[in-house]
Write an enzyme that holds these catalytic residues in place. Structure first.
Site, PDB file in Angstrom:
ATOM      1  N   ASN A 138       0.871  -1.174   0.000  1.00 48.36           N
ATOM      2  CA  ASN A 138       0.000   0.000   0.000  1.00 48.36           C
ATOM      3  C   ASN A 138       0.907   1.223   0.000  1.00 48.36           C
ATOM      4  O   ASN A 138       1.542   1.534   0.995  1.00 48.36           O
ATOM      5  CB  ASN A 138      -0.923   0.008   1.221  1.00 48.36           C
ATOM      6  CG  ASN A 138      -1.801   1.253   1.276  1.00 48.36           C
ATOM      7  OD1 ASN A 138      -1.364   2.355   0.999  1.00 48.36           O
ATOM      8  ND2 ASN A 138      -3.064   1.069   1.651  1.00 48.36           N
ATOM      9  N   HIS A 152       2.367   1.684   5.468  1.00 50.21           N
ATOM     10  CA  HIS A 152       2.501   0.250   5.214  1.00 50.21           C
ATOM     11  C   HIS A 152       3.899  -0.035   4.668  1.00 50.21           C
ATOM     12  O   HIS A 152       4.532   0.849   4.077  1.00 50.21           O
ATOM     13  CB  HIS A 152       1.491  -0.224   4.162  1.00 50.21           C
ATOM     14  CG  HIS A 152       0.063  -0.089   4.559  1.00 50.21           C
ATOM     15  ND1 HIS A 152      -0.732  -1.169   4.894  1.00 50.21           N
ATOM     16  CD2 HIS A 152      -0.745   1.008   4.660  1.00 50.21           C
ATOM     17  CE1 HIS A 152      -1.951  -0.740   5.186  1.00 50.21           C
ATOM     18  NE2 HIS A 152      -1.986   0.565   5.045  1.00 50.21           N
ATOM     19  N   GLU A 188      -3.890   1.705  -2.963  1.00 51.20           N
ATOM     20  CA  GLU A 188      -4.085   3.114  -2.604  1.00 51.20           C
ATOM     21  C   GLU A 188      -3.182   4.003  -3.455  1.00 51.20           C
ATOM     22  O   GLU A 188      -2.475   4.879  -2.955  1.00 51.20           O
ATOM     23  CB  GLU A 188      -3.861   3.351  -1.108  1.00 51.20           C
ATOM     24  CG  GLU A 188      -4.585   4.596  -0.612  1.00 51.20           C
ATOM     25  CD  GLU A 188      -4.536   4.791   0.895  1.00 51.20           C
ATOM     26  OE1 GLU A 188      -5.066   5.806   1.350  1.00 51.20           O
ATOM     27  OE2 GLU A 188      -3.972   3.932   1.610  1.00 51.20           O
ATOM     28  N   ASP A 211      -3.792  -4.949   0.570  1.00 46.32           N
ATOM     29  CA  ASP A 211      -4.142  -4.364   1.851  1.00 46.32           C
ATOM     30  C   ASP A 211      -5.586  -4.761   2.137  1.00 46.32           C
ATOM     31  O   ASP A 211      -6.518  -4.159   1.607  1.00 46.32           O
ATOM     32  CB  ASP A 211      -3.988  -2.839   1.781  1.00 46.32           C
ATOM     33  CG  ASP A 211      -4.434  -2.147   3.062  1.00 46.32           C
ATOM     34  OD1 ASP A 211      -4.740  -2.853   4.046  1.00 46.32           O
ATOM     35  OD2 ASP A 211      -4.488  -0.899   3.076  1.00 46.32           O
ATOM     36  N   ASN A 256      -6.873  -4.704   5.145  1.00 45.41           N
ATOM     37  CA  ASN A 256      -7.324  -3.841   6.244  1.00 45.41           C
ATOM     38  C   ASN A 256      -7.941  -4.596   7.420  1.00 45.41           C
ATOM     39  O   ASN A 256      -8.754  -4.042   8.161  1.00 45.41           O
ATOM     40  CB  ASN A 256      -8.289  -2.777   5.723  1.00 45.41           C
ATOM     41  CG  ASN A 256      -7.579  -1.451   5.485  1.00 45.41           C
ATOM     42  OD1 ASN A 256      -6.796  -0.997   6.328  1.00 45.41           O
ATOM     43  ND2 ASN A 256      -7.828  -0.836   4.337  1.00 45.41           N
ATOM     44  N   TYR A 275      -7.635  -3.862  -2.477  1.00 44.43           N
ATOM     45  CA  TYR A 275      -7.578  -2.809  -1.464  1.00 44.43           C
ATOM     46  C   TYR A 275      -8.951  -2.754  -0.791  1.00 44.43           C
ATOM     47  O   TYR A 275      -9.889  -2.127  -1.287  1.00 44.43           O
ATOM     48  CB  TYR A 275      -7.214  -1.459  -2.091  1.00 44.43           C
ATOM     49  CG  TYR A 275      -7.204  -0.301  -1.118  1.00 44.43           C
ATOM     50  CD1 TYR A 275      -6.701  -0.446   0.170  1.00 44.43           C
ATOM     51  CD2 TYR A 275      -7.691   0.945  -1.494  1.00 44.43           C
ATOM     52  CE1 TYR A 275      -6.693   0.615   1.059  1.00 44.43           C
ATOM     53  CE2 TYR A 275      -7.676   2.016  -0.608  1.00 44.43           C
ATOM     54  CZ  TYR A 275      -7.180   1.845   0.663  1.00 44.43           C
ATOM     55  OH  TYR A 275      -7.180   2.899   1.551  1.00 44.43           O
TER      56      TYR A 275
END
Length: 268
Positions: free
Chosen positions: A9, A259, A36, A155, A157, A111
């Site tokens: 990321n 990250h 991102e 990512d 999350n 993402y």
């Protein structure tokens, strides 16, 4: 032969293109998946990447938000997918197919939404969006295509395991480690027959982080990290995994992302 795949990321690819070039120069993964990117496709900084030998670039971006891109030294086929999870038009997924070591491999680059601050969808629509996104991911199977292996990176999350966060007890009510998120991501993995490759090399009782908040004045000393970035695969690739590298030092680079890159190396 070896195959190396990195995920990162980057938190704005145009702002941090120098860091991307540094990673490609020093570690030279065969494929790099960025998340991102915060960049529309027509403004993606492809030229310096192609100059380093990464001639195959597949983007799914949008202005100011989200965005994923897969950058490869290996040729990519025309079997590109950009899925619109939750039907809101966000650029959060792209997948490509490449060949290596006699195998065809689909590489998913994700993402997942961060989910905001409050883990309650009744008062926080962002958290509801995240849960809905994860629900749709449960339909993604590692063996969905005959004759094609799968790798999933990005990512996500969510830090699913106890030692994927600096304090399991203190983060149980913090978005990214709440039980409903952990259960959802675990179900994505089990329903889709995915293997968590990072934990194949780092035992589950050892701390493993890929993200450290910008809010920490001294991130390295505090070490309050989370494993938000993941690399999964179909079961047939598990036996070929030779190494997982988490580039913790990248968090200390100049103007870093919060990250760090993760690289999986396969003997294929």
């Amino acid at each position: 032969m070896t195959l190396s795949i990195a995920t990162w990321n980057i938190n704005s690819v145009r702002l941090r293109i120098g860091l991307v070039e540094h990673l490609l120069t020093t570690h030279a993964p065969d494929i790099l998946c960025l998340q991102e990117t915060k960049c529309p496709n027509d403004q993606f900084p492809s030229k310096p990447l192609r100059a380093l030998g990464y001639e195959h670039i597949v983007m799914h971006g949008q202005k100011g938000y989200h965005g994923v891109a897969t950058i490869s030294r290996l040729p990519l086929t025309e079997l590109v997918e950009r899925r619109d999870y939750c039907g809101v038009g966000d650029a959060r997924h792209v997948s490509v197919v490449f060949r290596h070591g006699g195998k065809s491999i689909r590489l998913h680059n994700f993402y997942v939404p961060a989910g905001g601050d409050e883990p309650d969808r009744t008062i926080n629509p962002k958290f509801g969006h995240k849960l809905d996104f994860i629900e749709e991911m449960k339909m993604l199977h590692a063996e969905a295509e005959a004759g094609i292996s799968s790798i999933l990176v990005g990512d996500l999350n969510i830090a699913p395991l106890e030692h994927d966060v600096w304090s399991h007890k203190q983060l149980l009510k913090i978005v990214s480690h709440t039980p409903v998120e952990v259960e959802g991501l675990t179900e994505v993995m089990t329903k889709g027959a995915w293997v968590d490759l990072m934990r194949r090399k780092v035992p589950v009782d050892q701390k493993l982080y890929t993200w450290w908040s910008y809010r920490a004045q001294d991130w390295a000393t505090a070490d309050r990290g989370r494993r938000l970035d993941h690399i999964w695969s179909s079961a047939d690739l598990d036996q070929h995994l030779s190494e997982i590298t988490v580039l913790r030092e990248a968090r200390g680079w100049e103007r870093p992302s919060d990250h760090v890159p993760v690289i999986a190396t396969f003997d294929l």
